[in-house]
Design a protein around this motif. Structure first.
Motif, PDB file in Angstrom:
ATOM      1  N   TYR A 163     -83.146  73.013   7.200  1.00 53.31           N
ATOM      2  CA  TYR A 163     -83.690  74.349   7.502  1.00 53.31           C
ATOM      3  C   TYR A 163     -84.019  74.334   9.209  1.00 53.31           C
ATOM      4  O   TYR A 163     -84.331  73.318   9.653  1.00 53.31           O
ATOM      5  N   TYR A 184     -83.447  78.371   5.554  1.00 47.77           N
ATOM      6  CA  TYR A 184     -82.625  77.290   4.785  1.00 47.77           C
ATOM      7  C   TYR A 184     -81.268  77.366   5.176  1.00 47.77           C
ATOM      8  O   TYR A 184     -80.682  78.284   5.157  1.00 47.77           O
ATOM      9  N   ARG A 185     -80.783  76.044   5.469  1.00 46.63           N
ATOM     10  CA  ARG A 185     -79.287  76.091   5.798  1.00 46.63           C
ATOM     11  C   ARG A 185     -78.644  75.214   4.369  1.00 46.63           C
ATOM     12  O   ARG A 185     -77.472  75.261   4.342  1.00 46.63           O
ATOM     13  N   GLU A 186     -79.254  74.368   3.981  1.00 46.75           N
ATOM     14  CA  GLU A 186     -78.701  73.529   3.029  1.00 46.75           C
ATOM     15  C   GLU A 186     -79.841  73.215   1.882  1.00 46.75           C
ATOM     16  O   GLU A 186     -80.904  72.933   2.193  1.00 46.75           O
ATOM     17  N   PRO A 204     -79.247  78.634   0.695  1.00 42.46           N
ATOM     18  CA  PRO A 204     -78.716  78.656   2.065  1.00 42.46           C
ATOM     19  C   PRO A 204     -78.907  80.305   2.645  1.00 42.46           C
ATOM     20  O   PRO A 204     -78.077  80.990   1.953  1.00 42.46           O
TER      21      PRO A 204
END
Lengths: 161, 161
Positions: B94, B83-85, B61
């Motif tokens: 993302y 990337y977010r998760e 993340p």
């Protein structure tokens, strides 16, 4: 000190939006200059007691911006984005991303409304999600905005003098 | 050649969303690997006849990714995001930005649904605006996706062998 009526008015017209409105005692071309000029931005942008360094400022559609705020305690916070629309002296749109929350990108659209000797600044912030909108509000957006705008009042007065 | 039923199914569940669904003949861990591994991504990602170079791939993340596609005519197109998760082997989210359209940022959330010997890949793309969503569709997203997925079929078959 700013009086109550000079505070920015925040509203949430949609589930992933924030609208702020604020009137400045200066004509539109001067507010546009303060908002977009590399020399003027550091004089008002950010919290009181912080210093802002302009790392990038490519004022054209697709151009990048990056401002680094150095706080009074020595810590730094950086903000970046891409200009999407540059229509002097009427409208500016750009993405906004706090580097401490990478991947959370909002779009700010700033309207400079001509009121003659005054200018109304309308900032419409559009987020991907409601969570990101609420996070921005909880992170102290209103305080940061108002401290910046009070410094902008002072700068505009100085530029008029 | 891919038969009709192996094409990705695209739908637009909301005014600024695209959902694509596609089933692959491989278990979930293998599809996840193909989707996230630096060595495997270039073997399927992008249009047929193009070559993909991984410039950045920080799979966490807040980490950055950047892929450069070199087309058969020698032109290059770069794509990037954050990337977010990262939830192996279930979900990946993302941001996605085509560098030819800077400041137009969408969020892809990829679900890897376990069907035993098969995996359903659901990609939910969330845009800031309907205009940006429609631009992506008109730019040939479906063709790019299907050519990539056909190459992913081939890679997954090879990895199984």
């Amino acid at each position: 000190m700013a009086s109550e009526q000079t505070k920015a008015v925040l509203s949430t017209p949609g589930e992933r939006e924030i609208l702020t409105e604020r009137v400045f005692d200066a004509p539109r071309d001067r507010v546009w200059a303060a908002y977009t000029d590399r020399e003027l931005i550091p004089r008002w942008w950010g919290l009181r007691g912080s210093e802002t360094r302009i790392d990038q400022l490519e004022l054209r559609p697709g151009g990048a911006w990056r401002f680094v705020q150095r706080n009074s305690d020595g810590s730094e916070a950086a903000f970046r984005g891409i200009y999407r629309e540059v229509s002097p002296i009427e409208r500016l749109a750009y993405t906004f991303e706090y580097e401490g929350q990478p991947g959370h990108v909002l779009i700010d659209t700033v309207e400079f409304e001509d009121l003659g000797e005054q200018t109304k600044l309308l900032v419409h912030s559009l987020f991907h999600t409601t969570e990101e909108r609420d996070w921005m509000i909880e992170a102290g957006m209103e305080r940061g905005l108002n401290e910046g705008y009070e410094q902008l009042d002072e700068l505009l007065e100085e530029l008029a003098g």
